[in-house]
Design an enzyme around this catalytic site. Structure first.
Site, mmCIF file in Angstrom:
data_model
loop_
_atom_site.group_PDB
_atom_site.id
_atom_site.type_symbol
_atom_site.label_atom_id
_atom_site.label_comp_id
_atom_site.label_asym_id
_atom_site.label_seq_id
_atom_site.Cartn_x
_atom_site.Cartn_y
_atom_site.Cartn_z
ATOM 1 N N ASP A 132 45.371 70.291 5.824
ATOM 2 C CA ASP A 132 44.969 68.947 5.423
ATOM 3 C C ASP A 132 45.564 67.939 6.382
ATOM 4 O O ASP A 132 46.648 68.164 6.952
ATOM 5 C CB ASP A 132 45.442 68.642 4.000
ATOM 6 C CG ASP A 132 44.732 69.472 2.953
ATOM 7 O OD1 ASP A 132 43.535 69.758 3.150
ATOM 8 O OD2 ASP A 132 45.364 69.843 1.956
ATOM 9 N N ASP A 166 37.160 69.008 2.002
ATOM 10 C CA ASP A 166 37.374 68.386 0.693
ATOM 11 C C ASP A 166 36.439 67.199 0.494
ATOM 12 O O ASP A 166 35.879 67.004 -0.585
ATOM 13 C CB ASP A 166 38.828 67.901 0.565
ATOM 14 C CG ASP A 166 39.831 69.034 0.632
ATOM 15 O OD1 ASP A 166 39.469 70.168 0.271
ATOM 16 O OD2 ASP A 166 40.980 68.792 1.039
#
Length: 201
Positions: A132, A166
């Site tokens: 991420d 995401d």
């Protein structure tokens, strides 16, 4: 009919490719925990990795990690089958594209979970960590003391660190929820009624 499959699957492929390019760049150019500020303190690249689901949520332990990765693979197969079904039966184009986004996001994170541990030599197959990097703490402050439960605690919006995969999943799900009446609108089928005129003898 083949043309109907091209756009959604091409879109998914492009998102998967971009997601992986960004993740690989972050892994090879940044140290874990390093930040590159793009919008001052309100938007940055913040390199982190997680063992679990979207936005840093986790399912604990090695067994939980394995279960989650296998579940993702099964889910992707189901989403892919569903996308083919939607295209074959000519559902709303918007719905098809949103499902393509969800598929792309799911595949993007599965690649990390399934293969990054092997590729980067830190874990076994299916035990990799999801990369991420996008962090947008747009608002921060302290809740008023009179507020129940959270009174006096610090808040940050938006706290989770996420990736392009995401984002694709979130956009797809949100757009389907917002447009479900349009996406799932049933077309009225006009049935030809028999001639009501009676022939008099």
């Amino acid at each position: 009919m083949k043309a109907a499959y091209t756009k959604p699957f091409l879109t998914a492929a492009i998102i998967i490719l971009l997601d992986q390019v960004i993740k690989i760049w972050v892994k090879t150019h940044m140290q874990l925990g390093e930040e590159i500020h793009l919008l001052g303190n309100r938007g940055m690249l913040h390199y982190t990795e997680n063992n679990g689901m979207a936005f840093g949520m986790e399912l604990g332990g090695d067994f939980g990690k394995l279960v989650l990765t296998l579940f993702r693979i099964v889910a992707v197969c189901g989403i892919g089958y569903g996308l083919v079904h939607l295209i074959k039966h000519r559902y709303h184009r918007g719905l098809i594209m949103m499902v393509a986004l969800i598929l792309a996001g799911a595949v993007g994170n599965i690649i990390d979970s399934a293969f990054y541990g092997i590729i980067y030599h830190y874990a076994a197959l299916f035990h990799g960590r999801v990369v991420d990097m996008f962090y947008f703490p747009l608002l921060s402050g302290v809740f008023p003391k009179w507020l129940p439960v959270w009174g006096g605690e610090e808040y940050i919006f938006f706290r989770p660190v996420f990736n392009l995969a995401d984002s694709a999943i979130s956009v797809g799900v949100i757009m389907i929820l917002l447009n479900q009446k349009r996406y799932f609108k049933q077309e009225t089928i006009e049935e030809s009624s028999p001639n009501s005129e009676m022939v008099e003898e």
